[in-house]
Structures are given as C-alpha cells and as structure tokens.
Design a protein around this motif. Structure first.
Motif, short mmCIF file in Angstrom:
data_model
loop_
_atom_site.label_atom_id
_atom_site.label_comp_id
_atom_site.label_asym_id
_atom_site.label_seq_id
_atom_site.Cartn_x
_atom_site.Cartn_y
_atom_site.Cartn_z
N ASN A 104 36.37 48.88 45.77
CA ASN A 104 37.21 48.98 44.56
C ASN A 104 38.74 49.28 44.83
O ASN A 104 39.57 48.49 44.22
CB ASN A 104 36.60 50.14 43.72
N GLY A 105 39.02 49.88 45.88
CA GLY A 105 40.33 50.20 46.36
C GLY A 105 40.95 49.41 47.41
O GLY A 105 41.88 48.99 47.44
N TYR A 106 39.90 49.02 48.45
CA TYR A 106 40.40 48.34 49.76
C TYR A 106 40.95 46.86 49.24
O TYR A 106 41.69 46.11 49.88
CB TYR A 106 39.35 48.40 50.85
N PHE A 107 39.95 46.41 48.54
CA PHE A 107 40.17 45.07 48.14
C PHE A 107 41.22 44.65 46.94
O PHE A 107 41.77 43.65 46.68
CB PHE A 107 39.07 44.28 47.89
N ARG A 108 41.47 45.60 46.10
CA ARG A 108 42.52 45.63 45.12
C ARG A 108 44.02 45.57 45.56
O ARG A 108 43.98 46.37 46.62
CB ARG A 108 42.25 46.83 44.11
N PRO A 109 44.78 44.80 45.20
CA PRO A 109 46.17 44.62 45.61
C PRO A 109 46.92 45.87 45.52
O PRO A 109 46.58 46.84 44.66
CB PRO A 109 46.92 43.66 44.87
N SER A 113 46.55 53.05 43.74
CA SER A 113 46.75 51.81 43.95
C SER A 113 45.72 51.09 45.21
O SER A 113 45.22 52.01 45.83
CB SER A 113 48.11 51.91 44.71
N GLY A 114 45.56 49.86 45.40
CA GLY A 114 44.70 49.32 45.97
C GLY A 114 45.40 49.34 47.55
O GLY A 114 46.50 49.35 47.52
N TYR A 115 44.55 48.70 48.49
CA TYR A 115 45.20 48.50 49.79
C TYR A 115 45.36 46.98 50.00
O TYR A 115 46.07 46.84 50.90
CB TYR A 115 44.13 48.92 50.87
N GLY A 116 44.81 46.25 49.20
CA GLY A 116 44.83 44.64 49.59
C GLY A 116 44.14 44.13 50.70
O GLY A 116 44.69 42.89 51.42
N ASN A 125 34.86 36.11 41.69
CA ASN A 125 35.03 36.56 43.27
C ASN A 125 36.47 36.65 43.60
O ASN A 125 36.91 37.47 44.36
CB ASN A 125 34.62 35.09 44.05
N VAL A 126 37.40 36.04 42.99
CA VAL A 126 38.99 35.83 43.25
C VAL A 126 39.53 36.01 42.00
O VAL A 126 39.27 35.51 41.09
CB VAL A 126 39.27 34.70 44.15
N ARG A 127 40.79 36.66 42.16
CA ARG A 127 41.77 36.78 40.95
C ARG A 127 43.37 36.30 41.62
O ARG A 127 43.57 36.72 42.73
CB ARG A 127 41.90 38.08 40.54
N LEU A 128 43.82 35.38 40.99
CA LEU A 128 45.32 34.92 41.22
C LEU A 128 46.07 36.01 40.43
O LEU A 128 46.07 35.78 39.09
CB LEU A 128 45.45 33.44 40.98
N TYR A 129 46.88 36.82 41.16
CA TYR A 129 47.92 37.72 40.13
C TYR A 129 49.19 37.06 40.09
O TYR A 129 49.50 36.37 41.02
CB TYR A 129 47.98 38.90 41.11
N THR A 130 49.62 37.26 39.00
CA THR A 130 50.91 36.70 38.81
C THR A 130 52.16 37.84 38.46
O THR A 130 52.00 38.88 38.22
CB THR A 130 51.14 35.84 37.53
N ARG A 131 53.53 37.41 39.02
CA ARG A 131 54.65 38.16 39.01
C ARG A 131 55.06 38.50 37.26
O ARG A 131 55.42 39.64 37.24
CB ARG A 131 55.83 37.81 39.64
N GLU A 132 54.95 37.81 36.42
CA GLU A 132 54.94 37.85 35.19
C GLU A 132 54.12 39.21 34.66
O GLU A 132 54.59 40.12 33.76
CB GLU A 132 54.59 36.76 34.32
N TYR A 149 43.34 37.99 45.75
CA TYR A 149 42.61 38.89 46.08
C TYR A 149 41.06 38.98 45.53
O TYR A 149 40.93 38.25 44.52
CB TYR A 149 43.49 40.26 45.70
N CYS A 150 40.55 39.48 46.35
CA CYS A 150 38.93 39.79 46.02
C CYS A 150 38.92 40.46 44.61
O CYS A 150 39.42 41.53 44.56
CB CYS A 150 38.14 40.49 46.95
#
Length: 492
Positions: free
Chosen positions: A284-289, A298-301, A323-330, A344-345
């Motif tokens: 939950n934490g290691y793969f979260r950005p 906060s995650g580790y990415g 499986n994957v999320r594309l995060y945006t700067r917005e 990120y996973c």
C-alpha cells in the motif's frame, strides 16, 4: 539443561558468523518440551506462514525482483531511488556482492528451516497427541510451503543446496548445490504429498481461509510442470483444479477488493491484516507515489511502472486502471517536475483507518484461477498447435478483462491460425497484463528465454547489458566465502 534451537538460518549453509541462535529454556519451544498437542503443531506451521511475510520474500522484494529488471518497471526519468541494490537489479549491474541477491537467498532458507523444523517434529508426534489426519495436514502444509520456496530459489539461482532436515547444530553446515533436476524432483515430491493430504479450500473454516489447500498444491504443480515444459502434466493438473469449484470473478478488480480476500478466484495468497501489531502488507505504501498521502502517510513510489507497460493495454481493457494509475500534475501539483512518466502500481490500496504506509491489509496473490486457464492454454497449444480449447482458455480471460461474459464469443477474442510462437507470445502478453505486479513477469520471461527481447523493446540501452549469465542470479558472495562447497553460476 538448556537447549539450542536454530530457527534462523543466515548461516544455514556455512555462515556460522551470522547465524541467529535463540537460547531456548526448558518449557518453551525446544522440541522435547513443545510438540505435545495439535495446538503446538499448528503453531509451528503458522510460524512458516508468517515467515513468508518477510520484506525479503513476499512483502516487498520478491515483487521488486520480478518486476524491476523487466519491461514492467524501471527507475529513471525523474523516478529515482537511493537504494543501490534496486538500481543494480533494474539495470543488470548486480553482482554476487549485491545485498538483495544475498537476502533473497538467505531469507528463503530461513523459512525453509522453519518448514523442516515443523515437518521433522510433527512427524514423530504420536496419536495420543494429534490425530493422523491432522498430523498429515500440517506436514502437508509445511511441505507445500517448502516446495514454494525451493521453486523460487531454483528459478532464481539454478542449482541450490537441498536441505531437508532441521538445522539443530553448527556441525555439517556446509552443503553443496544440488542439480536443478534434483531440486525439481523434491518440489514435485513435496507437492504430491500436499495434494494428497491437504483439505479442499471449501473444507476450511472461514478463520482458516488462506491456508494451503489441495487446489493450491495441484495449481502449483501445474506451474512447476509448465516451467519444466512437461505440458502433458500441466494439462492433467489444470483439469483437476478446474473440477474443484474455483471461478473467475465477473469483475477483475474484485481480486484486489479487501472485502473479498480469499474469494472464489483465489487459489493461494499471502495473508495480511492492517493495524499496529498485526502482520501487515507494505505494498500500500511502497508502490504508492511519494506525492500521494493516505491517512497522512506518503508513499515510496517503488516499482515505477513503465510507459511500455501502460501502453500495452488495448482500449477497453479494464485491467489497466486497476493495475496502473497515470497521475496528473493538475490533480497533484506537488509532483516533482522531473517525473516524465507518472505511472504507478494501483492494485494494492488500503484506505482503512488502520492502514499505514508499511502496514496494510492487501493480500499478495500467488496463484489465481485465471492462471489455471492461461497455463492450460499454453500447454494445450504446445502439445497440439491450433487447439480450439487453448484459444478458448485465453479468450475466457480476455473477455473478463473487457467486461464481457466469459463463455460467449466476442470481437476481442484471440484470432485463430497463429503459429506456435505467435500463440506463445499472445499468452505471455495476456499473462503480463493479467498478473501485473504479482511477481510473475520475470519468471515468465526467464522460462521462455525472452527477457532480453522484452527489455530491447523497453530500453535498448539496458538490454545491451544483458548477457546469458543474467538469466540466473549469482550465488551470493557471502555464502561462498563461508561455504567452500558452493560453486558459482557460469560467467559470474
């Protein structure tokens, strides 16, 4: 008189300077004073299950080792790590001295010794202490788990020492590597015992769901036979599993729903529970950005997902966003400007109030029913190119991925007429997306000898560094320094 019990085997193969010795006083877990009841035997087996949750096995690094260094995850382009070992695995610059190369070996043997401790001592318990049925079940669980660990080791390092008795002293710790065939023979023997003596999944009480079952033993045997290219036996074992009541979820995402753990598609998964003091998952934490917080953490990415992987999903494939999320700067303006590909996973998330960055309730899948279909497809087509059942097995998994009824032909079905090589590539493609970040990608590329090919499509500069020797990890240098009987893999 005090007794010594070696429970940790950092020195199992000669590392006497690193062995962890627990001085066990009389009245505790020393074998002569412990294995008095079914409850004692159960405790010994539970200690094996708990060992699987080590960070160096199924609670982080097994996944790191099987996704990084493939086309699914890669450090770089603004997503960087200060962990030199992870970078070495990622860029194929690892060596016998790399810490993770050592820890993955050492920790597996630590838990194997727990298996041997349970097997040896439960085996001599009389029927005045435990029923024969329960005795054989507990031994079968320990042998299933020992087979799983040796399967990891032989696929990762090739020849490995085959240690089948509990380590009880510092004498005779130096053990040579056994042949690959000998290791596989023992794995099969352990799993055959397990499939005969384990209960079916449905025979367990709800509190015991997650323990090894008859279906898990048969399913893992199928995977072992697939790796050995014994396709006729894969067909037999997958057919047996298919008659045991497992089903695909209609919705792929249900496999990772924390309220549906150990559900209808689950054959075997590593058990975790969120909350301080409980064995929790780190995913939950290691793969979260690192720019995303949940419950203030906060995650580790880790396992930064490649654009190559994200782009592999066809339009309409519902697995992608699970499986994957594309995060945006917005959405996340605090994202570092250097991050070029913010993929990120996404499949291991726990939003419960008990979850922390390294202690969540996400189980880690080892074997799901969709794997039975895809293993069967690969084996059937290898035996009979053009097999209609092979195509149908793949198509069931594909249809579910696109939200379609699994038994009704669809426009997204795999087209017939493929050559054996084309069909294998189609199965590997399906496996890549179906089991993304479930510890399968590297093993699939290794057994089909397609690792370099996959990396050439992902990053040619990394692929250029891959040599034949990289298809196996080297034997850890620390082990060889302490055990003169250990030889090294070729070219290392």
């Amino acid at each position: 008189m005090k007794k010594y019990m070696i429970f940790m085997v950092g020195a199992l193969l000669g590392l006497s300077g690193c062995v962890d010795l627990d001085l066990v006083p009389e009245g505790s877990m020393a074998p002569d004073n412990f294995f008095k009841s079914e409850g004692d035997a159960n405790s010994a087996v539970i200690s094996v299950y708990s060992g699987l949750g080590s960070h160096y096995i199924y609670n982080q690094y097994s996944e790191v080792m099987n996704s990084q260094g493939t086309d699914d995850a890669e450090w770089g382009n603004g997503r960087n790590t200060s962990n030199a070992d992870k970078n070495d695995l990622d860029k194929f610059t690892f060596s016998p001295a790399t810490k993770l190369v050592y820890e993955f070996w050492r920790t597996q043997y630590t838990v194997i010794n727990r298996c041997n401790y349970a097997i040896d001592n439960i085996s001599v318990m009389g029927e005045d202490r435990i029923s024969l049925k329960k005795k054989n079940q507990f031994i079968a669980e320990a042998r299933f788990l020992r087979a799983l660990l040796y399967f990891n080791l032989v696929r990762t390092y090739g020849k490995v020492p085959l240690v089948l008795k509990e380590t009880t002293s510092l004498n005779d710790l130096k053990v040579a590597r056994s042949s690959v065939d000998s290791v596989y023979s023992q794995i099969i023997s352990d799993l055959e015992f397990a499939e005969l003596n384990l209960p079916r999944k449905g025979e367990y009480a709800s509190a015991d769901l997650g323990r090894a079952s008859k279906g898990a033993a048969k399913g893992l045997l199928a995977k072992v036979y697939l790796t050995m290219k014994k396709y006729d036996k894969v067909v037999i074992k997958t057919e047996e599993v298919m008659g045991m009541g497992y089903q695909l979820w209609d919705n792929y995402a249900d496999n990772f729903d924390l309220t549906k753990k150990n559900g209808q598609e689950s054959i075997f998964e590593i058990q975790y529970k969120a909350g301080t003091g409980n064995p929790g998952s780190s995913y939950n934490g290691y793969f979260r950005p690192p720019f995303v917080k949940i419950n203030g953490w906060s995650g580790y990415g880790d396992n930064p997902v490649t654009k190559n992987h994200y782009d592999a999903y066809k339009p309409g494939d519902l697995r992608r966003d699970v499986n994957v999320r594309l995060y945006t700067r917005e959405e996340y303006p605090n994202m570092a400007s250097s991050i070029l590909y913010p993929y990120y996973c996404n499949k291991y998330l726990d939003f419960s109030k008990e979850a922390t960055v390294e202690n969540s309730g996400n189980n880690y899948p080892i074997l799901r029913y969709s794997d039975i279909y895809l293993m069967r497809a690969e084996a059937l087509h290898a035996l009979t190119p053009g097999s209609s059942e092979a195509y149908e097995c793949v198509n069931k998994v594909r249809r579910r991925a696109f939200g379609k009824p699994i038994d009704i032909p669809s426009d997204i079905d795999l087209k017939t007429g493929l050559s054996p090589e084309e069909f294998l590539d189609s199965v590997l493609y399906e496996r890549r997306l179906e089991f993304a970040f479930e510890g399968q990608r590297r093993f699939d590329l290794l057994r089909t000898h397609k690792l370099k090919e996959a990396m050439e499509a992902q990053n040619p500069s990394i692929a250029a560094a891959i040599e034949e020797k990289h298809y196996l990890l080297p034997v850890p240098q620390l082990e060889r320094e302490s055990n003169s009987l250990l030889d090294q893999n070729p070219e290392w």
